[in-house]
Motif scaffolding. Structure first.
Motif, PDB file in Angstrom:
ATOM      1  N   THR A  68      35.452 -78.562  52.180  1.00  0.00           N
ATOM      2  CA  THR A  68      35.227 -77.978  53.503  1.00  0.00           C
ATOM      3  C   THR A  68      34.384 -76.720  53.424  1.00  0.00           C
ATOM      4  N   SER A  69      34.054 -76.294  52.224  1.00  0.00           N
ATOM      5  CA  SER A  69      33.271 -75.081  52.015  1.00  0.00           C
ATOM      6  C   SER A  69      31.805 -75.325  52.373  1.00  0.00           C
ATOM      7  N   ALA A  70      31.230 -74.367  53.067  1.00  0.00           N
ATOM      8  CA  ALA A  70      29.818 -74.472  53.435  1.00  0.00           C
ATOM      9  C   ALA A  70      28.905 -73.972  52.326  1.00  0.00           C
ATOM     10  N   THR A  71      29.466 -73.742  51.130  1.00  0.00           N
ATOM     11  CA  THR A  71      28.655 -73.234  50.028  1.00  0.00           C
ATOM     12  C   THR A  71      28.088 -74.354  49.156  1.00  0.00           C
ATOM     13  N   THR A  72      28.372 -75.576  49.487  1.00  0.00           N
ATOM     14  CA  THR A  72      27.868 -76.711  48.713  1.00  0.00           C
ATOM     15  C   THR A  72      27.339 -77.782  49.654  1.00  0.00           C
ATOM     16  N   ASP A  73      26.376 -78.566  49.172  1.00  0.00           N
ATOM     17  CA  ASP A  73      25.870 -79.664  49.997  1.00  0.00           C
ATOM     18  C   ASP A  73      26.704 -80.930  49.812  1.00  0.00           C
ATOM     19  N   GLN A  74      27.751 -80.850  48.993  1.00  0.00           N
ATOM     20  CA  GLN A  74      28.621 -82.000  48.762  1.00  0.00           C
ATOM     21  C   GLN A  74      29.813 -81.964  49.728  1.00  0.00           C
ATOM     22  N   VAL A  75      29.481 -81.908  50.998  1.00  0.00           N
ATOM     23  CA  VAL A  75      30.497 -81.890  52.052  1.00  0.00           C
ATOM     24  C   VAL A  75      30.310 -83.119  52.935  1.00  0.00           C
ATOM     25  N   PRO A  76      31.367 -83.533  53.611  1.00  0.00           N
ATOM     26  CA  PRO A  76      31.236 -84.679  54.510  1.00  0.00           C
ATOM     27  C   PRO A  76      30.424 -84.304  55.751  1.00  0.00           C
ATOM     28  N   ILE A  77      29.939 -85.331  56.434  1.00  0.00           N
ATOM     29  CA  ILE A  77      29.300 -85.111  57.728  1.00  0.00           C
ATOM     30  C   ILE A  77      30.250 -85.610  58.800  1.00  0.00           C
ATOM     31  N   ARG A  78      30.146 -84.994  59.953  1.00  0.00           N
ATOM     32  CA  ARG A  78      30.990 -85.382  61.078  1.00  0.00           C
ATOM     33  C   ARG A  78      30.083 -85.983  62.138  1.00  0.00           C
ATOM     34  N   ILE A  79      30.450 -87.188  62.592  1.00  0.00           N
ATOM     35  CA  ILE A  79      29.664 -87.866  63.615  1.00  0.00           C
ATOM     36  C   ILE A  79      30.553 -88.073  64.841  1.00  0.00           C
ATOM     37  N   SER A  80      30.072 -87.600  65.978  1.00  0.00           N
ATOM     38  CA  SER A  80      30.751 -87.860  67.246  1.00  0.00           C
ATOM     39  C   SER A  80      29.830 -88.750  68.077  1.00  0.00           C
ATOM     40  N   ALA A  81      30.229 -89.068  69.266  1.00  0.00           N
ATOM     41  CA  ALA A  81      29.381 -89.881  70.138  1.00  0.00           C
ATOM     42  C   ALA A  81      28.148 -89.104  70.584  1.00  0.00           C
ATOM     43  N   GLU A  82      28.170 -87.776  70.406  1.00  0.00           N
ATOM     44  CA  GLU A  82      27.064 -86.943  70.863  1.00  0.00           C
ATOM     45  C   GLU A  82      26.243 -86.306  69.750  1.00  0.00           C
ATOM     46  N   ARG A  83      26.810 -86.203  68.521  1.00  0.00           N
ATOM     47  CA  ARG A  83      26.068 -85.451  67.492  1.00  0.00           C
ATOM     48  C   ARG A  83      26.479 -85.803  66.067  1.00  0.00           C
ATOM     49  N   PHE A  84      25.573 -85.464  65.138  1.00  0.00           N
ATOM     50  CA  PHE A  84      25.808 -85.485  63.691  1.00  0.00           C
ATOM     51  C   PHE A  84      25.909 -84.023  63.283  1.00  0.00           C
ATOM     52  N   GLU A  85      26.865 -83.667  62.462  1.00  0.00           N
ATOM     53  CA  GLU A  85      26.943 -82.310  61.929  1.00  0.00           C
ATOM     54  C   GLU A  85      27.167 -82.401  60.435  1.00  0.00           C
ATOM     55  N   GLY A  86      26.291 -81.763  59.679  1.00  0.00           N
ATOM     56  CA  GLY A  86      26.383 -81.811  58.231  1.00  0.00           C
ATOM     57  C   GLY A  86      26.082 -80.461  57.624  1.00  0.00           C
ATOM     58  N   TYR A  87      25.799 -80.471  56.338  1.00  0.00           N
ATOM     59  CA  TYR A  87      25.508 -79.247  55.598  1.00  0.00           C
ATOM     60  C   TYR A  87      24.185 -78.658  56.095  1.00  0.00           C
ATOM     61  N   GLU A  88      24.251 -77.488  56.697  1.00  0.00           N
ATOM     62  CA  GLU A  88      23.093 -76.757  57.201  1.00  0.00           C
ATOM     63  C   GLU A  88      22.213 -77.559  58.150  1.00  0.00           C
ATOM     64  N   ASN A  89      22.770 -78.536  58.852  1.00  0.00           N
ATOM     65  CA  ASN A  89      21.986 -79.242  59.855  1.00  0.00           C
ATOM     66  C   ASN A  89      22.878 -79.777  60.975  1.00  0.00           C
ATOM     67  N   ARG A  90      22.243 -80.026  62.092  1.00  0.00           N
ATOM     68  CA  ARG A  90      22.934 -80.579  63.251  1.00  0.00           C
ATOM     69  C   ARG A  90      21.937 -81.430  64.015  1.00  0.00           C
ATOM     70  N   CYS A  91      22.357 -82.608  64.439  1.00  0.00           N
ATOM     71  CA  CYS A  91      21.496 -83.484  65.226  1.00  0.00           C
ATOM     72  C   CYS A  91      22.249 -83.915  66.474  1.00  0.00           C
ATOM     73  N   ASP A  92      21.606 -83.759  67.618  1.00  0.00           N
ATOM     74  CA  ASP A  92      22.154 -84.292  68.858  1.00  0.00           C
ATOM     75  C   ASP A  92      21.682 -85.729  68.996  1.00  0.00           C
ATOM     76  N   ILE A  93      22.579 -86.625  69.383  1.00  0.00           N
ATOM     77  CA  ILE A  93      22.204 -88.012  69.655  1.00  0.00           C
ATOM     78  C   ILE A  93      21.665 -88.025  71.078  1.00  0.00           C
ATOM     79  N   THR A  94      20.369 -88.247  71.213  1.00  0.00           N
ATOM     80  CA  THR A  94      19.737 -88.206  72.536  1.00  0.00           C
ATOM     81  C   THR A  94      19.686 -89.572  73.201  1.00  0.00           C
ATOM     82  N   ALA A  95      19.782 -90.631  72.414  1.00  0.00           N
ATOM     83  CA  ALA A  95      19.815 -91.996  72.960  1.00  0.00           C
ATOM     84  C   ALA A  95      20.421 -92.899  71.903  1.00  0.00           C
ATOM     85  N   ILE A  96      21.093 -93.933  72.369  1.00  0.00           N
ATOM     86  CA  ILE A  96      21.670 -94.896  71.426  1.00  0.00           C
ATOM     87  C   ILE A  96      21.597 -96.277  72.057  1.00  0.00           C
TER      88      ILE A  96
END
Length: 153
Positions: A68-96
């Motif tokens: 869960t530490s943000a000091t490594t890129d070996q962390v899980p990503i979280r995907i919701s119906a609206e967005r991807f959230e990962g290590y030092e990045n975030r993506c909004d799902i604009t269309a599916i």
């Protein structure tokens, strides 16, 4: 003109009479109107079983699920119906859009102050998610679901 005024009420009475006695008395209210669920017969979903199949926490390796530490890129990503959230990045799902047994998602991303637009195909089979990045030469990445039990994501 006089005849037209007499014909309109008479026509209304005849129309109501043609309907028959379909009024429910106050002691017997009508049953609620229900709509049949919409079914798309051309799109059979099976492996992922719907858009909610990709929602959750995913990692490249199962051991990363605990990070869960943000000091490594070996962390899980979280995907919701609206967005991807990962290590030092975030993506909004604009269309599916459904694509057979998977989903094509248009993403608006931000990482380290830079923005980009990407397209990814998401396909879930069991506890595995395959992301195929159209804008990266169809590079495929396979992820494992963290906390594979229901409601643990």
């Amino acid at each position: 003109m006089k005849h037209a005024l007499l014909i309109a009420p008479a026509a209304a009475v005849l129309l109501l009479a043609a309907c028959g006695d379909q009024t429910n008395p106050p002691t017997e209210p009508a049953a609620p109107v229900t709509e049949a669920p919409m079914v798309n017969p051309t799109a059979p979903i099976q492996p992922g079983e719907g858009p909610e199949s990709f929602v959750g926490t995913w990692a490249a390796q199962e051991a990363w699920c605990e990070n869960t530490s943000a000091t490594t890129d070996q962390v899980p990503i979280r995907i919701s119906a609206e967005r991807f959230e990962g290590y030092e990045n975030r993506c909004d799902i604009t269309a599916i859009e459904q694509a057979g047994d998977s989903y094509d998602a248009s993403l608006s991303c931000e990482a380290e102050g830079m923005t980009s637009q990407e397209t990814v195909n998401m396909r879930v089979i069991g506890d595995r998610l395959t992301l195929t990045w159209a804008d990266r030469g169809n590079e495929a990445v396979q992820l494992v679901r963290c906390g594979a039990g229901p409601g643990q994501n």
